[in-house]
Design an enzyme around this catalytic site. Structure first.
Site, PDB file in Angstrom:
ATOM      1  N   CYS A   1      37.604  11.811 -25.779  1.00  0.00           N
ATOM      2  CA  CYS A   1      37.039  10.971 -25.714  1.00  0.00           C
ATOM      3  C   CYS A   1      37.751   9.469 -26.657  1.00  0.00           C
ATOM      4  O   CYS A   1      37.878   9.364 -27.575  1.00  0.00           O
ATOM      5  CB  CYS A   1      35.989  10.994 -25.903  1.00  0.00           C
ATOM      6  SG  CYS A   1      34.741   9.256 -25.729  1.00  0.00           S
TER       7      CYS A   1
ATOM      8  N   CYS B   1      34.790  13.055 -30.507  1.00  0.00           N
ATOM      9  CA  CYS B   1      34.902  14.441 -29.671  1.00  0.00           C
ATOM     10  C   CYS B   1      36.405  13.941 -29.238  1.00  0.00           C
ATOM     11  O   CYS B   1      37.012  12.664 -28.567  1.00  0.00           O
ATOM     12  CB  CYS B   1      34.418  14.023 -28.498  1.00  0.00           C
ATOM     13  SG  CYS B   1      32.906  14.269 -28.448  1.00  0.00           S
TER      14      CYS B   1
ATOM     15  N   SER C   1      22.763  10.640 -22.156  1.00  0.00           N
ATOM     16  CA  SER C   1      23.684  11.195 -21.890  1.00  0.00           C
ATOM     17  C   SER C   1      24.340  11.699 -23.510  1.00  0.00           C
ATOM     18  O   SER C   1      24.450  10.946 -24.208  1.00  0.00           O
ATOM     19  CB  SER C   1      25.126  11.231 -21.244  1.00  0.00           C
ATOM     20  OG  SER C   1      25.776  12.369 -21.431  1.00  0.00           O
TER      21      SER C   1
ATOM     22  N   CYS D   1      35.476   6.247 -19.571  1.00  0.00           N
ATOM     23  CA  CYS D   1      35.335   6.913 -21.158  1.00  0.00           C
ATOM     24  C   CYS D   1      36.059   5.441 -21.767  1.00  0.00           C
ATOM     25  O   CYS D   1      36.906   5.805 -22.905  1.00  0.00           O
ATOM     26  CB  CYS D   1      35.678   7.797 -21.122  1.00  0.00           C
ATOM     27  SG  CYS D   1      34.664   9.109 -19.838  1.00  0.00           S
TER      28      CYS D   1
ATOM     29  N   SER E   1      26.600  16.937 -23.514  1.00  0.00           N
ATOM     30  CA  SER E   1      27.714  16.912 -23.531  1.00  0.00           C
ATOM     31  C   SER E   1      28.123  18.477 -23.643  1.00  0.00           C
ATOM     32  O   SER E   1      28.383  17.622 -24.612  1.00  0.00           O
ATOM     33  CB  SER E   1      28.134  15.915 -23.629  1.00  0.00           C
ATOM     34  OG  SER E   1      28.553  14.674 -23.119  1.00  0.00           O
ATOM     35  N   LEU E   2      27.944  19.516 -23.222  1.00  0.00           N
ATOM     36  CA  LEU E   2      28.913  20.828 -23.616  1.00  0.00           C
ATOM     37  C   LEU E   2      29.664  21.001 -23.862  1.00  0.00           C
ATOM     38  O   LEU E   2      30.439  21.042 -24.850  1.00  0.00           O
ATOM     39  CB  LEU E   2      28.008  21.338 -23.007  1.00  0.00           C
ATOM     40  CG  LEU E   2      27.238  23.008 -23.407  1.00  0.00           C
ATOM     41  CD1 LEU E   2      25.912  22.826 -23.965  1.00  0.00           C
ATOM     42  CD2 LEU E   2      27.027  23.896 -21.922  1.00  0.00           C
TER      43      LEU E   2
ATOM     44  N   GLY F   1      29.250   5.090 -27.069  1.00  0.00           N
ATOM     45  CA  GLY F   1      28.145   5.691 -28.217  1.00  0.00           C
ATOM     46  C   GLY F   1      27.608   6.590 -26.747  1.00  0.00           C
ATOM     47  O   GLY F   1      27.415   7.168 -26.912  1.00  0.00           O
TER      48      GLY F   1
ATOM     49  N   ASN G   1      39.600  13.123 -17.816  1.00  0.00           N
ATOM     50  CA  ASN G   1      39.852  11.741 -17.463  1.00  0.00           C
ATOM     51  C   ASN G   1      41.365  12.043 -18.803  1.00  0.00           C
ATOM     52  O   ASN G   1      40.995  11.515 -20.084  1.00  0.00           O
ATOM     53  CB  ASN G   1      39.295  10.602 -16.976  1.00  0.00           C
ATOM     54  CG  ASN G   1      38.350  10.743 -16.441  1.00  0.00           C
ATOM     55  OD1 ASN G   1      39.063  10.515 -15.393  1.00  0.00           O
ATOM     56  ND2 ASN G   1      37.153  10.431 -16.284  1.00  0.00           N
TER      57      ASN G   1
ATOM     58  N   GLU H   1      32.209  -2.392 -23.161  1.00  0.00           N
ATOM     59  CA  GLU H   1      31.975  -2.051 -21.720  1.00  0.00           C
ATOM     60  C   GLU H   1      31.179  -1.522 -20.963  1.00  0.00           C
ATOM     61  O   GLU H   1      30.431  -0.727 -21.634  1.00  0.00           O
ATOM     62  CB  GLU H   1      32.767  -0.547 -21.912  1.00  0.00           C
ATOM     63  CG  GLU H   1      34.642  -0.595 -21.982  1.00  0.00           C
ATOM     64  CD  GLU H   1      34.914   0.289 -21.387  1.00  0.00           C
ATOM     65  OE1 GLU H   1      35.043   1.172 -20.636  1.00  0.00           O
ATOM     66  OE2 GLU H   1      36.281   0.421 -21.752  1.00  0.00           O
TER      67      GLU H   1
ATOM     68  N   CYS I   1      32.375   4.651 -31.733  1.00  0.00           N
ATOM     69  CA  CYS I   1      31.443   5.889 -31.869  1.00  0.00           C
ATOM     70  C   CYS I   1      31.617   6.994 -32.686  1.00  0.00           C
ATOM     71  O   CYS I   1      33.059   6.257 -32.801  1.00  0.00           O
ATOM     72  CB  CYS I   1      31.394   6.679 -30.667  1.00  0.00           C
ATOM     73  SG  CYS I   1      30.155   8.360 -29.873  1.00  0.00           S
TER      74      CYS I   1
ATOM     75  N   CYS J   1      26.294   1.948 -16.080  1.00  0.00           N
ATOM     76  CA  CYS J   1      26.672   2.895 -17.451  1.00  0.00           C
ATOM     77  C   CYS J   1      26.914   2.199 -18.232  1.00  0.00           C
ATOM     78  O   CYS J   1      27.633   0.947 -17.725  1.00  0.00           O
ATOM     79  CB  CYS J   1      27.926   3.552 -16.201  1.00  0.00           C
ATOM     80  SG  CYS J   1      27.631   4.687 -17.409  1.00  0.00           S
TER      81      CYS J   1
HETATM   82  N1  SAH Z   1      28.051  10.190 -26.275  1.00  0.00           N
HETATM   83  C1  SAH Z   1      27.350  10.857 -25.286  1.00  0.00           C
HETATM   84  C2  SAH Z   1      27.541   9.257 -23.917  1.00  0.00           C
HETATM   85  C3  SAH Z   1      28.664   8.800 -24.122  1.00  0.00           C
HETATM   86  S1  SAH Z   1      30.709   9.628 -23.709  1.00  0.00           S
HETATM   87  C4  SAH Z   1      27.542  12.020 -24.623  1.00  0.00           C
HETATM   88  O1  SAH Z   1      28.580  12.638 -25.389  1.00  0.00           O
HETATM   89  O2  SAH Z   1      27.318  12.221 -23.473  1.00  0.00           O
HETATM   90  C5  SAH Z   1      29.597  10.098 -21.776  1.00  0.00           C
HETATM   91  C6  SAH Z   1      30.448  11.649 -20.880  1.00  0.00           C
HETATM   92  O3  SAH Z   1      32.204  11.610 -21.203  1.00  0.00           O
HETATM   93  C7  SAH Z   1      30.121  12.270 -21.850  1.00  0.00           C
HETATM   94  O4  SAH Z   1      30.135  13.505 -21.219  1.00  0.00           O
HETATM   95  C8  SAH Z   1      31.708  12.749 -22.744  1.00  0.00           C
HETATM   96  O5  SAH Z   1      31.916  14.377 -23.483  1.00  0.00           O
HETATM   97  C9  SAH Z   1      32.557  12.362 -21.219  1.00  0.00           C
HETATM   98  N2  SAH Z   1      33.881  12.287 -21.688  1.00  0.00           N
HETATM   99  C10 SAH Z   1      34.089  11.533 -22.653  1.00  0.00           C
HETATM  100  N3  SAH Z   1      35.794  11.909 -22.981  1.00  0.00           N
HETATM  101  C11 SAH Z   1      35.807  11.857 -21.743  1.00  0.00           C
HETATM  102  C12 SAH Z   1      37.117  12.222 -20.806  1.00  0.00           C
HETATM  103  N4  SAH Z   1      39.015  11.505 -21.178  1.00  0.00           N
HETATM  104  N5  SAH Z   1      36.902  13.183 -19.771  1.00  0.00           N
HETATM  105  C13 SAH Z   1      35.877  13.375 -19.629  1.00  0.00           C
HETATM  106  N6  SAH Z   1      34.974  13.219 -19.264  1.00  0.00           N
HETATM  107  C14 SAH Z   1      34.714  11.988 -20.590  1.00  0.00           C
END
Ligand code: SAH
Length: 339
Positions: A116, A113, A188, A330, A211-212, A156, A287, A89, A109, A102
């Protein structure tokens, strides 16, 4: 066959010379590549014989548009198919300051998380630099737009594909190419500590987003497996190193998930941990993902969380949402196609 979009200008020059052609041809070809042409016949300022030769050595088109969803705010989400059939995507977002794309850096990936969608089927493979460039070029060409920003925030983990990502940055940053300034590029990461340090040492002027999503190890471990590999403190330490090396402000992304990381105590703890750091917190109401069971907090709670950070002197914004009506977030469009 060589995928020509994978080459930097220097590499293309070397290859062209090896082919017995003159070096200046490489610049001509490079210009066409970065205009998004997908056929050597379109490179009209090259001799016909050279075009024939290029066709024998190089591939240029490396993906096709499978699906496109457009939102009323102008956001367009693309589902793209790579030559080996993998689906990825990429999203175009229109802001007042310009167009931003983006992109995905991997097919799938492996970071896991829990909130995600991109990680649900695991990592299939890394994308090449040329494929990342392909995402950008496909969108520019399809929309006939000028691009000002690139964010590596799609599917990714960019720092898990370090070398290809750095090569991609060099290609899009090239004066002879798209000429996107490093300050207009954001990477990111979920927080790969050694790679953050490696990136810091390169002293690029890109924006680093971390992504904290949690104020401590305990909460982070519940939602991000990477927290078992690198502690919160190690991650902050890497961020300090990054700031010291680059003088760049770090963005911390914080997806608010109801009942997990959204309490007043969490906000206070986060403020305390980030105090004094050259940073900015971007709050993202999570989301919902159909395969997962979690919700975003009520609007008022999101405001409270933000205000606590604000009051404690932490630079903070709530992310403006684009494209929610089209599953732009995402990895969700891709999931719909591969399941
Ligand atoms: N792997 C990298 C980049 C891809 S994810 C990372 O972790 O930063 C891009 C961003 O979207 C990250 O901050 C991730 O935590 C966030 N993200 C993923 N799923 C999400 C969701 N369901 N709602 C909000 N943010 C989300």
């Amino acid at each position: 066959m060589i995928q020509i979009r994978d080459l930097t200008l220097k590499e293309l020059e070397d290859t062209i010379i090896q082919m017995g052609e003159q070096k200046f041809r490489a610049k001509q070809i490079y210009k066409w590549i970065n205009l998004g042409v997908e056929n050597f016949e379109e490179m009209t300022d090259l001799p016909k014989k050279l075009r024939e030769k290029l066709k024998e050595v190089f591939l240029i088109k490396n993906m096709e548009i499978v699906n496109k969803q457009e939102s009323s705010d102008g956001t367009v989400k693309y589902l793209l198919k790579l030559l080996d059939g993998n689906l990825i995507e990429a999203v175009l977002m229109r802001y007042s300051y310009g167009n931003s794309v983006c992109i995905s850096t991997q097919a799938g990936c492996s970071m896991g998380c829990i909130f995600c969608a991109s990680t649900i089927g695991g990592k299939l493979r890394n994308l090449t630099a040329g494929e990342m460039l392909g995402e950008v070029l496909t969108i520019i060409k399809d929309q006939n737009i000028k691009l000002s920003n690139i964010v590596l925030m799609g599917t990714g983990e960019p720092l898990d594909n370090f070398d290809n990502v750095i090569k991609f940055l060099q290609i899009v940053n090239s004066k002879e190419g798209l000429n996107i300034g490093m300050r207009h590029i954001t990477i990111s990461t979920c927080g790969l500590v050694p790679e953050i340090k490696r990136l810091a040492d390169l002293k690029l002027q890109i924006t680093l987003a971390i992504s904290l999503h949690a104020p401590n190890d305990e909460v982070r471990k519940k939602i991000m497996p990477i927290a078992y590999r690198y502690s919160f403190e190690d991650l902050l330490e890497a961020c300090r190193y990054y700031i010291e090396k680059t003088n760049r402000r770090i963005t911390f992304e914080y997806a608010l998930i109801k009942g997990i990381n959204d309490s007043i105590e969490h906000a206070e703890e986060l403020a305390k941990k980030l105090k004094g750091l050259l940073c900015h917190v971007n709050i993202i109401p999570v989301n919902p993902v159909s395969e997962r069971n979690f919700e975003r907090p009520e609007k008022s709670k999101i405001e409270i969380f933000k205000n606590i950070l604000d009051k404690n002197g932490i630079n903070v914004t709530i992310r403006r949402e684009l494209g929610t009506e089209i599953d732009a977030a995402c990895g969700q469009l891709r999931r719909r196609y591969i399941t």
